[in-house]
Scaffold this active site. Structure first.
Site, mmCIF file in Angstrom:
data_model
loop_
_atom_site.group_PDB
_atom_site.id
_atom_site.type_symbol
_atom_site.label_atom_id
_atom_site.label_comp_id
_atom_site.label_asym_id
_atom_site.label_seq_id
_atom_site.Cartn_x
_atom_site.Cartn_y
_atom_site.Cartn_z
ATOM 1 N N ASP A 143 -6.724 9.336 -3.010
ATOM 2 C CA ASP A 143 -6.024 9.015 -4.249
ATOM 3 C C ASP A 143 -7.030 8.759 -5.381
ATOM 4 O O ASP A 143 -7.937 7.941 -5.239
ATOM 5 C CB ASP A 143 -5.150 7.779 -4.023
ATOM 6 C CG ASP A 143 -4.449 7.377 -5.304
ATOM 7 O OD1 ASP A 143 -3.776 8.232 -5.911
ATOM 8 O OD2 ASP A 143 -4.602 6.225 -5.729
ATOM 9 N N ASP A 164 -7.333 13.008 -15.046
ATOM 10 C CA ASP A 164 -6.514 14.135 -15.506
ATOM 11 C C ASP A 164 -5.307 14.321 -14.585
ATOM 12 O O ASP A 164 -5.166 15.349 -13.924
ATOM 13 C CB ASP A 164 -7.425 15.386 -15.507
ATOM 14 C CG ASP A 164 -6.728 16.611 -16.042
ATOM 15 O OD1 ASP A 164 -5.689 16.477 -16.710
ATOM 16 O OD2 ASP A 164 -7.227 17.723 -15.773
HETATM 17 N N1 SAM Z 1 -8.945 18.174 -13.735
HETATM 18 C C1 SAM Z 1 -8.585 19.533 -13.366
HETATM 19 C C2 SAM Z 1 -9.233 20.476 -14.361
HETATM 20 O O1 SAM Z 1 -9.384 20.114 -15.528
HETATM 21 O O2 SAM Z 1 -9.607 21.578 -13.951
HETATM 22 C C3 SAM Z 1 -7.107 19.760 -13.315
HETATM 23 C C4 SAM Z 1 -6.335 18.719 -12.577
HETATM 24 S S1 SAM Z 1 -4.606 18.915 -12.537
HETATM 25 C C5 SAM Z 1 -4.091 18.597 -14.150
HETATM 26 C C6 SAM Z 1 -4.115 17.460 -11.699
HETATM 27 C C7 SAM Z 1 -4.452 17.451 -10.204
HETATM 28 O O3 SAM Z 1 -4.239 16.138 -9.682
HETATM 29 C C8 SAM Z 1 -3.566 18.358 -9.360
HETATM 30 O O4 SAM Z 1 -4.383 19.288 -8.701
HETATM 31 C C9 SAM Z 1 -2.878 17.418 -8.357
HETATM 32 O O5 SAM Z 1 -2.740 17.968 -7.072
HETATM 33 C C10 SAM Z 1 -3.819 16.248 -8.332
HETATM 34 N N2 SAM Z 1 -3.245 14.930 -7.989
HETATM 35 C C11 SAM Z 1 -1.994 14.465 -8.216
HETATM 36 N N3 SAM Z 1 -1.909 13.167 -7.881
HETATM 37 C C12 SAM Z 1 -3.137 12.796 -7.452
HETATM 38 C C13 SAM Z 1 -3.701 11.570 -7.003
HETATM 39 N N4 SAM Z 1 -2.976 10.454 -6.944
HETATM 40 N N5 SAM Z 1 -5.001 11.548 -6.666
HETATM 41 C C14 SAM Z 1 -5.770 12.669 -6.742
HETATM 42 N N6 SAM Z 1 -5.297 13.860 -7.164
HETATM 43 C C15 SAM Z 1 -3.997 13.930 -7.508
#
Ligand code: SAM
Length: 280
Positions: A143, A164
Site C-alpha cells: 500500500d 499519484d
Molecule cells: N504514477 C504513475 C505514473 O505517473 O506513471 C501512474 C499511477 S496511476 C495514476 C495510479 C496507480 O496506483 C494504479 O496503477 C493503481 O493500481 C495504483 N494503486 C491504487 N491504490 C493503491 C495503493 N493503495 N497503493 C499503491 N498503489 C495503488
C-alpha cells in the site's frame, strides 16, 4: 477494488503536466551532489505502449504527448522531461510512454535511490520486471500510503515523494492528506508532489482546505485545465500540489504553462494556475 489501469490514460494532458513537474523537481534535487530518495507511492506499470489496445481505445495521448512530440519550440524547462520521452522512443515514432518510475530512472544518478509501490496484480509484475537489473531500485507490492510511515525519513535526508493515486475511491482524497501528515511528521524537509484530477471541483477545494488545516507551510498549487469545470462526468483539469517545492519551480511553471496551454488546448477553453495555497 483495483479497476483503474493507467495504460488507458498514459501520455494524456495530465501526465504531461505531472511528469513535467516531477522532472523539474528531480533536476533541482540533482543540483546538490548529495544523493536523494525518489519515493513513488502509486507507481503504475512503468512503461505504456501507445499503440496498445488500451491507449488506442481512449486515444488520450493524442491530445497529450503527441501534441508535443517533435515540436521544435518546446521550452527549455521541459528538456529533462522530453529527454525521457525521446530516450524511450529512439526512432522517429512515438510508441512508448514512460510513466513516473521510468522518468525517474532515466533522470536519477548512480547514488540516488528509487522506491516504488504498486498494488495492481497485473501492473506490479510489469513494474518489477522493469527494475530487475537496477541496484538503485526497490519495487514492492504494498500500500502506497503506508510507505509514508515505513520509508521516511530516508537515510540521505533528501527526497521527492510522488503521490499519484487513481482517486477511484472517495477515501483517496482523505488518505492523501493523512499520508502527507504522517510523512511530514517524519520528514518535514522532503518535497511532496501530489497529483489531483478535477472531476468535481468541490473535492479538490475540500482536499486543499484539509491540507491547509494541517498547519504545513510552503504549499504550491499548479493546475492546467482543458475544459471549464463541469458537473458532468470526466476530468476537466488536473494539477499538482507541491509541498516544499524547489525555489525555482513557481517561476519555471509560470513559463511552461502558457506554452502548454497553447499547445494542448488550442481552442482557448483551458486555464492555468500557479498559486501558493500556503506560503512560507
Ligand atoms: N504514477 C504513475 C505514473 O505517473 O506513471 C501512474 C499511477 S496511476 C495514476 C495510479 C496507480 O496506483 C494504479 O496503477 C493503481 O493500481 C495504483 N494503486 C491504487 N491504490 C493503491 C495503493 N493503495 N497503493 C499503491 N498503489 C495503488
Amino acid at each position: 477494488m483495483l479497476s483503474y489501469r493507467h495504460s488507458f490514460h498514459a501520455g494524456n494532458h495530465a501526465d504531461v503536466l505531472k511528469h513535467t513537474v516531477q522532472s523539474l523537481i528531480i533536476e533541482s534535487l540533482k543540483e546538490k551532489d548529495k544523493p536523494f530518495l525518489y519515493l513513488d507511492t502509486h507507481a503504475g506499470a512503468g512503461r505504456y505502449q501507445l499503440s496498445g489496445e488500451h491507449a488506442e481505445r481512449t486515444g488520450e495521448y493524442l491530445e497529450g504527448i503527441a501534441r508535443l512530440w517533435q515540436r521544435d519550440d518546446v521550452p527549455q524547462e521541459m528538456a529533462a522531461y522530453m529527454s525521457a520521452i525521446n530516450y524511450f522512443n529512439r526512432n522517429e515514432n512515438l510508441r512508448y510512454y514512460p510513466g513516473s518510475p521510468l522518468i525517474a530512472r532515466h533522470l536519477l544518478r548512480e547514488d540516488d535511490k528509487l522506491h516504488m509501490t504498486e498494488l495492481h496484480p497485473s501492473d506490479f509484475p510489469l513494474l518489477r520486471n522493469e527494475f530487475q537489473k537496477d541496484d538503485r531500485a526497490r519495487v514492492l507490492r504494498a500500500d502506497g500510503y503506508q510507505q509514508l510511515k515505513a520509508q521516511l525519513p530516508p537515510p540521505s535526508r533528501r527526497g521527492l515523494i510522488l503521490m499519484d493515486p487513481p482517486y477511484e475511491l472517495k477515501t483517496d482524497y482523505q488518505d492523501v492528506v493523512k499520508g502527507i501528515q504522517e510523512g511530514y511528521k517524519r520528514f518535514a524537509t522532503g518535497t511532496y508532489a501530489i497529483w489531483y484530477p478535477v472531476v468535481m471541483r468541490q473535492q479538490i477545494k475540500r482536499m486543499l482546505r484539509e491540507l491547509e488545516a494541517t498547519g504545513i507551510r510552503r504549499i504550491l498549487q499548479i493546475e492546467l485545465g482543458v475544459r471549464p469545470d463541469s458537473d458532468q462526468r470526466g476530468m476537466t483539469a488536473s494539477g499538482m500540489i507541491v509541498i516544499n517545492p524547489p525555489w525555482k519551480l513557481e517561476q519555471q511553471m509560470n513559463k511552461v504553462l502558457p506554452w502548454l496551454l497553447e499547445v494542448l488546448v488550442p481552442n482557448g477553453n483551458g486555464h492555468q494556475l500557479v498559486k501558493w495555497v500556503v506560503p512560507e
